[in-house]
Structures are given as structure tokens and as C-alpha cells.
Write a protein that holds these residues in place. Structure first.
Motif, PDB file in Angstrom:
ATOM      1  N   ARG A  13       0.833  -1.205   0.000  1.00 42.43           N
ATOM      2  CA  ARG A  13       0.000   0.000   0.000  1.00 42.43           C
ATOM      3  C   ARG A  13       0.870   1.258   0.000  1.00 42.43           C
ATOM      4  O   ARG A  13       0.624   2.206  -0.747  1.00 42.43           O
ATOM      5  CB  ARG A  13      -0.931   0.001   1.210  1.00 42.43           C
ATOM      6  N   LYS A  14       1.903   1.275   0.847  1.00 37.15           N
ATOM      7  CA  LYS A  14       2.793   2.443   0.921  1.00 37.15           C
ATOM      8  C   LYS A  14       3.538   2.643  -0.392  1.00 37.15           C
ATOM      9  O   LYS A  14       3.741   3.778  -0.833  1.00 37.15           O
ATOM     10  CB  LYS A  14       3.802   2.295   2.066  1.00 37.15           C
ATOM     11  N   ILE A  15       3.931   1.542  -1.023  1.00 39.97           N
ATOM     12  CA  ILE A  15       4.626   1.650  -2.308  1.00 39.97           C
ATOM     13  C   ILE A  15       3.696   2.238  -3.353  1.00 39.97           C
ATOM     14  O   ILE A  15       4.081   3.139  -4.111  1.00 39.97           O
ATOM     15  CB  ILE A  15       5.157   0.266  -2.751  1.00 39.97           C
ATOM     16  N   ALA A  16       2.458   1.763  -3.411  1.00 42.14           N
ATOM     17  CA  ALA A  16       1.491   2.247  -4.402  1.00 42.14           C
ATOM     18  C   ALA A  16       1.150   3.714  -4.198  1.00 42.14           C
ATOM     19  O   ALA A  16       0.806   4.419  -5.160  1.00 42.14           O
ATOM     20  CB  ALA A  16       0.221   1.403  -4.351  1.00 42.14           C
ATOM     21  N   GLU A  17       1.266   4.198  -2.963  1.00 39.13           N
ATOM     22  CA  GLU A  17       0.965   5.604  -2.678  1.00 39.13           C
ATOM     23  C   GLU A  17       2.078   6.547  -3.096  1.00 39.13           C
ATOM     24  O   GLU A  17       1.871   7.761  -3.144  1.00 39.13           O
ATOM     25  CB  GLU A  17       0.686   5.769  -1.180  1.00 39.13           C
ATOM     26  N   ARG A  18       3.254   6.014  -3.384  1.00 37.77           N
ATOM     27  CA  ARG A  18       4.388   6.870  -3.767  1.00 37.77           C
ATOM     28  C   ARG A  18       4.095   7.518  -5.121  1.00 37.77           C
ATOM     29  O   ARG A  18       3.592   6.862  -6.034  1.00 37.77           O
ATOM     30  CB  ARG A  18       5.679   6.054  -3.853  1.00 37.77           C
ATOM     31  N   PRO A  19       4.423   8.808  -5.269  1.00 34.94           N
ATOM     32  CA  PRO A  19       4.103   9.515  -6.514  1.00 34.94           C
ATOM     33  C   PRO A  19       4.840   8.966  -7.741  1.00 34.94           C
ATOM     34  O   PRO A  19       4.312   9.021  -8.856  1.00 34.94           O
ATOM     35  CB  PRO A  19       4.508  10.969  -6.242  1.00 34.94           C
ATOM     36  N   GLU A  20       6.021   8.410  -7.552  1.00 27.94           N
ATOM     37  CA  GLU A  20       6.777   7.903  -8.710  1.00 27.94           C
ATOM     38  C   GLU A  20       6.285   6.528  -9.185  1.00 27.94           C
ATOM     39  O   GLU A  20       6.682   6.050 -10.238  1.00 27.94           O
ATOM     40  CB  GLU A  20       8.286   7.848  -8.405  1.00 27.94           C
ATOM     41  N   ILE A  21       5.412   5.903  -8.410  1.00 24.32           N
ATOM     42  CA  ILE A  21       4.851   4.604  -8.783  1.00 24.32           C
ATOM     43  C   ILE A  21       3.508   4.860  -9.452  1.00 24.32           C
ATOM     44  O   ILE A  21       2.604   5.431  -8.869  1.00 24.32           O
ATOM     45  CB  ILE A  21       4.671   3.692  -7.548  1.00 24.32           C
ATOM     46  N   GLN A  22       3.378   4.406 -10.681  1.00 28.16           N
ATOM     47  CA  GLN A  22       2.182   4.694 -11.477  1.00 28.16           C
ATOM     48  C   GLN A  22       1.297   3.466 -11.660  1.00 28.16           C
ATOM     49  O   GLN A  22       0.691   3.279 -12.703  1.00 28.16           O
ATOM     50  CB  GLN A  22       2.605   5.230 -12.853  1.00 28.16           C
ATOM     51  N   VAL A  23       1.243   2.614 -10.637  1.00 29.92           N
ATOM     52  CA  VAL A  23       0.386   1.427 -10.715  1.00 29.92           C
ATOM     53  C   VAL A  23      -0.448   1.335  -9.445  1.00 29.92           C
ATOM     54  O   VAL A  23      -0.135   1.946  -8.429  1.00 29.92           O
ATOM     55  CB  VAL A  23       1.209   0.124 -10.909  1.00 29.92           C
ATOM     56  N   SER A  24      -1.481   0.532  -9.510  1.00 30.31           N
ATOM     57  CA  SER A  24      -2.399   0.410  -8.381  1.00 30.31           C
ATOM     58  C   SER A  24      -1.808  -0.453  -7.265  1.00 30.31           C
ATOM     59  O   SER A  24      -0.856  -1.202  -7.463  1.00 30.31           O
ATOM     60  CB  SER A  24      -3.716  -0.209  -8.853  1.00 30.31           C
ATOM     61  N   TYR A  25      -2.438  -0.352  -6.132  1.00 34.06           N
ATOM     62  CA  TYR A  25      -2.065  -1.147  -4.966  1.00 34.06           C
ATOM     63  C   TYR A  25      -2.131  -2.636  -5.289  1.00 34.06           C
ATOM     64  O   TYR A  25      -1.218  -3.404  -4.966  1.00 34.06           O
ATOM     65  CB  TYR A  25      -2.996  -0.783  -3.805  1.00 34.06           C
ATOM     66  N   SER A  26      -3.209  -3.071  -5.954  1.00 35.14           N
ATOM     67  CA  SER A  26      -3.347  -4.500  -6.278  1.00 35.14           C
ATOM     68  C   SER A  26      -2.263  -4.945  -7.260  1.00 35.14           C
ATOM     69  O   SER A  26      -1.770  -6.069  -7.164  1.00 35.14           O
ATOM     70  CB  SER A  26      -4.740  -4.809  -6.822  1.00 35.14           C
ATOM     71  N   SER A  27      -1.863  -4.086  -8.177  1.00 33.78           N
ATOM     72  CA  SER A  27      -0.783  -4.435  -9.112  1.00 33.78           C
ATOM     73  C   SER A  27       0.550  -4.574  -8.384  1.00 33.78           C
ATOM     74  O   SER A  27       1.326  -5.484  -8.668  1.00 33.78           O
ATOM     75  CB  SER A  27      -0.654  -3.380 -10.208  1.00 33.78           C
ATOM     76  N   VAL A  28       0.800  -3.679  -7.435  1.00 35.25           N
ATOM     77  CA  VAL A  28       2.034  -3.762  -6.639  1.00 35.25           C
ATOM     78  C   VAL A  28       2.033  -5.070  -5.852  1.00 35.25           C
ATOM     79  O   VAL A  28       3.025  -5.805  -5.847  1.00 35.25           O
ATOM     80  CB  VAL A  28       2.178  -2.546  -5.694  1.00 35.25           C
ATOM     81  N   ASN A  29       0.923  -5.380  -5.193  1.00 39.29           N
ATOM     82  CA  ASN A  29       0.842  -6.614  -4.403  1.00 39.29           C
ATOM     83  C   ASN A  29       0.998  -7.855  -5.273  1.00 39.29           C
ATOM     84  O   ASN A  29       1.675  -8.813  -4.886  1.00 39.29           O
ATOM     85  CB  ASN A  29      -0.458  -6.671  -3.621  1.00 39.29           C
ATOM     86  N   ARG A  30       0.368  -7.861  -6.434  1.00 34.38           N
ATOM     87  CA  ARG A  30       0.478  -9.002  -7.346  1.00 34.38           C
ATOM     88  C   ARG A  30       1.930  -9.175  -7.796  1.00 34.38           C
ATOM     89  O   ARG A  30       2.458 -10.283  -7.820  1.00 34.38           O
ATOM     90  CB  ARG A  30      -0.447  -8.810  -8.553  1.00 34.38           C
ATOM     91  N   PHE A  31       2.595  -8.055  -8.122  1.00 31.00           N
ATOM     92  CA  PHE A  31       3.995  -8.095  -8.537  1.00 31.00           C
ATOM     93  C   PHE A  31       4.873  -8.665  -7.428  1.00 31.00           C
ATOM     94  O   PHE A  31       5.702  -9.552  -7.657  1.00 31.00           O
ATOM     95  CB  PHE A  31       4.464  -6.681  -8.912  1.00 31.00           C
ATOM     96  N   LEU A  32       4.691  -8.169  -6.203  1.00 33.55           N
ATOM     97  CA  LEU A  32       5.494  -8.647  -5.067  1.00 33.55           C
ATOM     98  C   LEU A  32       5.213 -10.122  -4.776  1.00 33.55           C
ATOM     99  O   LEU A  32       6.143 -10.886  -4.496  1.00 33.55           O
ATOM    100  CB  LEU A  32       5.232  -7.787  -3.831  1.00 33.55           C
ATOM    101  N   LYS A  33       3.956 -10.508  -4.866  1.00 35.52           N
ATOM    102  CA  LYS A  33       3.593 -11.906  -4.624  1.00 35.52           C
ATOM    103  C   LYS A  33       4.245 -12.817  -5.666  1.00 35.52           C
ATOM    104  O   LYS A  33       4.787 -13.880  -5.322  1.00 35.52           O
ATOM    105  CB  LYS A  33       2.071 -12.062  -4.664  1.00 35.52           C
ATOM    106  N   ASP A  34       4.239 -12.395  -6.922  1.00 35.93           N
ATOM    107  CA  ASP A  34       4.873 -13.186  -7.981  1.00 35.93           C
ATOM    108  C   ASP A  34       6.380 -13.315  -7.740  1.00 35.93           C
ATOM    109  O   ASP A  34       6.958 -14.381  -7.934  1.00 35.93           O
ATOM    110  CB  ASP A  34       4.626 -12.561  -9.349  1.00 35.93           C
ATOM    111  N   ARG A  35       7.017 -12.236  -7.337  1.00 34.73           N
ATOM    112  CA  ARG A  35       8.470 -12.280  -7.077  1.00 34.73           C
ATOM    113  C   ARG A  35       8.788 -13.197  -5.895  1.00 34.73           C
ATOM    114  O   ARG A  35       9.744 -13.959  -5.936  1.00 34.73           O
ATOM    115  CB  ARG A  35       9.040 -10.885  -6.804  1.00 34.73           C
ATOM    116  N   ARG A  36       7.965 -13.126  -4.841  1.00 38.37           N
ATOM    117  CA  ARG A  36       8.169 -14.014  -3.691  1.00 38.37           C
ATOM    118  C   ARG A  36       8.023 -15.476  -4.107  1.00 38.37           C
ATOM    119  O   ARG A  36       8.798 -16.332  -3.695  1.00 38.37           O
ATOM    120  CB  ARG A  36       7.174 -13.688  -2.577  1.00 38.37           C
ATOM    121  N   ARG A  37       7.029 -15.752  -4.934  1.00 38.91           N
ATOM    122  CA  ARG A  37       6.806 -17.123  -5.406  1.00 38.91           C
ATOM    123  C   ARG A  37       8.004 -17.598  -6.233  1.00 38.91           C
ATOM    124  O   ARG A  37       8.479 -18.726  -6.062  1.00 38.91           O
ATOM    125  CB  ARG A  37       5.535 -17.207  -6.237  1.00 38.91           C
ATOM    126  N   GLU A  38       8.516 -16.749  -7.124  1.00 40.92           N
ATOM    127  CA  GLU A  38       9.687 -17.113  -7.924  1.00 40.92           C
ATOM    128  C   GLU A  38      10.897 -17.401  -7.038  1.00 40.92           C
ATOM    129  O   GLU A  38      11.617 -18.379  -7.249  1.00 40.92           O
ATOM    130  CB  GLU A  38      10.033 -15.989  -8.901  1.00 40.92           C
TER     131      GLU A  38
END
Length: 124
Positions: A13-38
Motif C-alpha cells: 500500500r505504501k509503495i502504491a501511494e508513492r508519486p513515482e509509482i504509477q500502478v495500483s495497490y493491487s498491481s504492486v501486491n500481485r507483482f510482489l507476490k509473484d516475485r516471492r513465489r519465484e
């Protein structure tokens, strides 16, 4: 960028709120979840490789422990109860350790190996 922010301890949530991040909270979480799984799969592959490499030695040790256990049972009256119990605890820990390695390597799927481990550890 997202991984660097997550490594700094920021939540999705904090990452998605950053102005330089142009993606949604759910996209950030999905990305992080995929990286953790890998990363988890890569780690599992490393562990499985190590377990497979040490499996022959572990099976040899299991055979030795089995033979030692049989000798101990035959000599139990002569050894005295205290010595027997201490040595049994050591063997029990070794058998359980090998059993865990067999389990996580997938080698315990052969039920005869599993029955041997259970018999040695007294879990039957």
C-alpha cells in the motif's frame, strides 16, 4: 523500483501511494507476490538439489543406524539402562533428521522407506 522499496520495508500500500509509482495497490501486491513465489521456487530447487546430493549418504547412515539399533537391543541388558537410553536418544534424533530429509526430498513417497523410518523412530 518496487523491489527496492519493498526491501526497505514498505508495504504494498505504501509503495502504491508513492508519486513515482504509477500502478495500483493491487498491481504492486500481485507483482510482489509473484516475485516471492519465484524466489521461493528457486530456493526450493536449491534445497531439493542438496537433499538429492546427500540422500545416498543419508541412506547409508540409516542402514548403519538400523544395524546399531539391532545390536543395542541385543546388548541392552549388558549395557545398563542409562547408557542404552542415551544412545537411543542420539539414534532417534539421527533417524528423525534423515526422515525429514527424505520427506522434503520426496524420497519418502515409497511407503517401504516410510515404514522403516516410522519403525526406527517408534511412531508406529
Amino acid at each position: 523500483m518496487i523491489l527496492k522499496l519493498a526491501a526497505q520495508g514498505l508495504s504494498g500500500r505504501k509503495i502504491a501511494e508513492r508519486p513515482e509509482i504509477q500502478v495500483s495497490y493491487s498491481s504492486v501486491n500481485r507483482f510482489l507476490k509473484d516475485r516471492r513465489r519465484e524466489r521461493a521456487e528457486a530456493t526450493k530447487d536449491i534445497v531439493r538439489g542438496h537433499l538429492a546430493a546427500t540422500l545416498p549418504t543419508d541412506l547409508e547412515m540409516l542402514d548403519k543406524l538400523t544395524r546399531r539399533l539391532e545390536v543395542m537391543r541385543q546388548d541392552a541388558e549388558q549395557m545398563g539402562l542409562a547408557g542404552f537410553n542415551m544412545e537411543m536418544q542420539v539414534i532417534d534424533r539421527q533417524v528423525k533428521t534423515i526422515g525429514l530429509k527424505l520427506k522434503y526430498s520426496g524420497a519418502d513417497e515409497d511407503d517401504s522407506a516410510q515404514r522403516l523410518i516410522e519403525a526406527l523412530s517408534g511412531d508406529d
